[in-house]
Design an enzyme around this catalytic site. Structure first.
Site, short mmCIF file in Angstrom:
data_model
loop_
_atom_site.label_atom_id
_atom_site.label_comp_id
_atom_site.label_asym_id
_atom_site.label_seq_id
_atom_site.Cartn_x
_atom_site.Cartn_y
_atom_site.Cartn_z
N ASN A 1 2.87 -9.70 48.91
CA ASN A 1 4.32 -9.93 49.28
C ASN A 1 4.18 -10.82 47.73
OD1 ASN A 1 6.50 -10.32 49.73
ND2 ASN A 1 6.74 -11.98 51.73
N TRP A 2 5.03 -9.91 46.76
CA TRP A 2 5.44 -10.89 45.47
C TRP A 2 6.57 -12.22 46.09
CZ3 TRP A 2 4.63 -7.99 40.02
CH2 TRP A 2 3.42 -7.39 40.65
N LYS A 3 7.41 -11.93 47.13
CA LYS A 3 8.46 -12.41 47.44
C LYS A 3 9.57 -11.95 45.57
CE LYS A 3 6.01 -15.66 49.44
NZ LYS A 3 5.58 -17.24 50.34
N HIS B 1 10.93 -11.78 57.83
CA HIS B 1 9.98 -12.36 57.48
C HIS B 1 10.50 -13.80 57.24
CE1 HIS B 1 8.59 -14.20 54.10
NE2 HIS B 1 7.22 -13.78 53.83
N GLU C 1 2.84 -14.73 61.54
CA GLU C 1 2.93 -15.07 60.52
C GLU C 1 3.98 -16.50 60.68
OE1 GLU C 1 3.23 -13.46 56.30
OE2 GLU C 1 5.34 -12.98 57.31
N GLY D 1 2.62 -20.07 52.63
CA GLY D 1 3.14 -21.52 51.55
C GLY D 1 2.74 -22.62 51.20
N SER E 1 -0.58 -18.22 53.85
CA SER E 1 -1.97 -19.31 52.82
C SER E 1 -2.89 -18.56 53.47
CB SER E 1 -2.32 -20.68 53.45
OG SER E 1 -0.56 -21.15 53.10
C1 PEP Z 1 4.51 -14.47 53.06
O1 PEP Z 1 4.69 -14.28 51.76
O2 PEP Z 1 4.65 -13.88 53.93
C2 PEP Z 1 2.99 -15.27 53.39
C3 PEP Z 1 2.75 -15.33 53.72
O3 PEP Z 1 2.77 -16.60 51.72
P1 PEP Z 1 2.01 -17.50 51.38
O4 PEP Z 1 0.02 -16.48 51.66
O5 PEP Z 1 1.57 -17.88 50.12
O6 PEP Z 1 1.70 -18.12 52.67
#
Ligand code: PEP
Length: 259
Positions: free
Chosen positions: A9-11, A98, A170, A176, A215
């Site tokens: 996921n590039w956000k 999300h 999640e 993050g 993470s």
């Molecule tokens: C996400 O964007 O859903 C995510 C899990 O990000 P990260 O891996 O940076 O925690």
């Protein structure tokens, strides 16, 4: 051996330059990877990334996902994009629910249900994010919250709506952050989700892909994937650094038989 799925996921990150260098660098390794890869770039770049993927002859190896859709298919909703439009340009997946959307755009179970319904009607695979806040985690409510979020779909659309759906657990507090993930704890949550689904429909519970996101990085990915109920990982930050992402893909591919 599990049917693994790895989602990146590039956000709100990336540009044409990164897309070109990312796809060119991963194009060799992904052809030898025995698992599925889905990339979710910003919506604006979906079509562009699709063209680049084709130009590297990687379209059999990488699928694309939107990071969000609107709750309508068309109309006066300036700035939005719809499930129908994704279908039109050949996108196969869309992330909904999300944590970023819940926190910054006040998305709730009602909007998530609408989005889920539109995706199903277009034949797009929903990547349904579920997860609890830090407070809910501290109050030991994680499993109840996850089940409630899944029930939002099951009670309204029926259990069969979960066919061709990916669940991404999640924990909002784990996204993050540089937290140390306890993979045994995550397994417990995934197992509870699968057992809950099993009570309703055995086949769905066995076939559904339950991803973990929060993470995930090179150091923790193997321990997570070794857990029996973790079918893949949704990676944000660590997947944006191409060399790092390649390291993650390699370590997964080299250890496939231990999953
Ligand atoms: C996400 O964007 O859903 C995510 C899990 O990000 P990260 O891996 O940076 O925690």
């Amino acid at each position: 051996m599990k049917n693994l799925l790895i989602i990146s996921n590039w956000k709100l990150n990336g540009n044409k330059y990164l897309i070109n260098s990312f796809i060119s660098k991963i194009s060799h390794i992904i052809k030898s990877c025995n698992f599925s890869i889905v990339i979710a770039p910003p919506l604006l770049y979906l079509d562009y990334m699709q063209q680049i993927i084709k130009s590297y002859k990687c379209d059999n190896y990488i699928s694309l996902s939107a990071q969000n859709i609107d709750i309508h298919n068309y109309g006066s909703f300036t700035g939005e994009i719809s499930a129908k439009m994704l279908k039109d340009i050949g996108i196969q997946y869309a992330i909904i629910g999300h944590a970023d959307r819940k926190i910054f755009h006040k998305e709730n179970n009602n909007t998530i249900l609408k989005k889920f319904t539109l995706l199903k009607s277009e034949g797009i695979f929903p990547i349904l994010c579920i997860g609890e806040t830090k407070k809910e985690y501290q109050n030991n409510q994680t499993i109840a919250i996850c089940i409630k979020q899944i029930d939002n779909i099951v009670k309204n659309l029926g259990i069969l709506a979960l066919q061709d759906t990916i669940i991404a657990y999640e924990p909002i507090w784990a996204i993050g952050n540089k937290i140390v993930i306890n993979s045994t704890y995550i397994q417990k949550i995934h197992n509870a989700i699968r057992n809950y689904l099993m009570q309703i429909n055995y086949k769905i519970s066995k076939n559904i892909s339950i991803q973990y996101g929060g993470s995930v990085n090179f150091n923790n990915v193997l321990n997570l994937l070794k857990q029996p109920d973790i079918d893949g990982v949704l990676i944000g930050k660590a997947s944006l650094d191409t060399e790092n992402f390649i390291k993650i893909l390699n370590v997964i591919n080299n250890n496939l038989y231990s999953f």
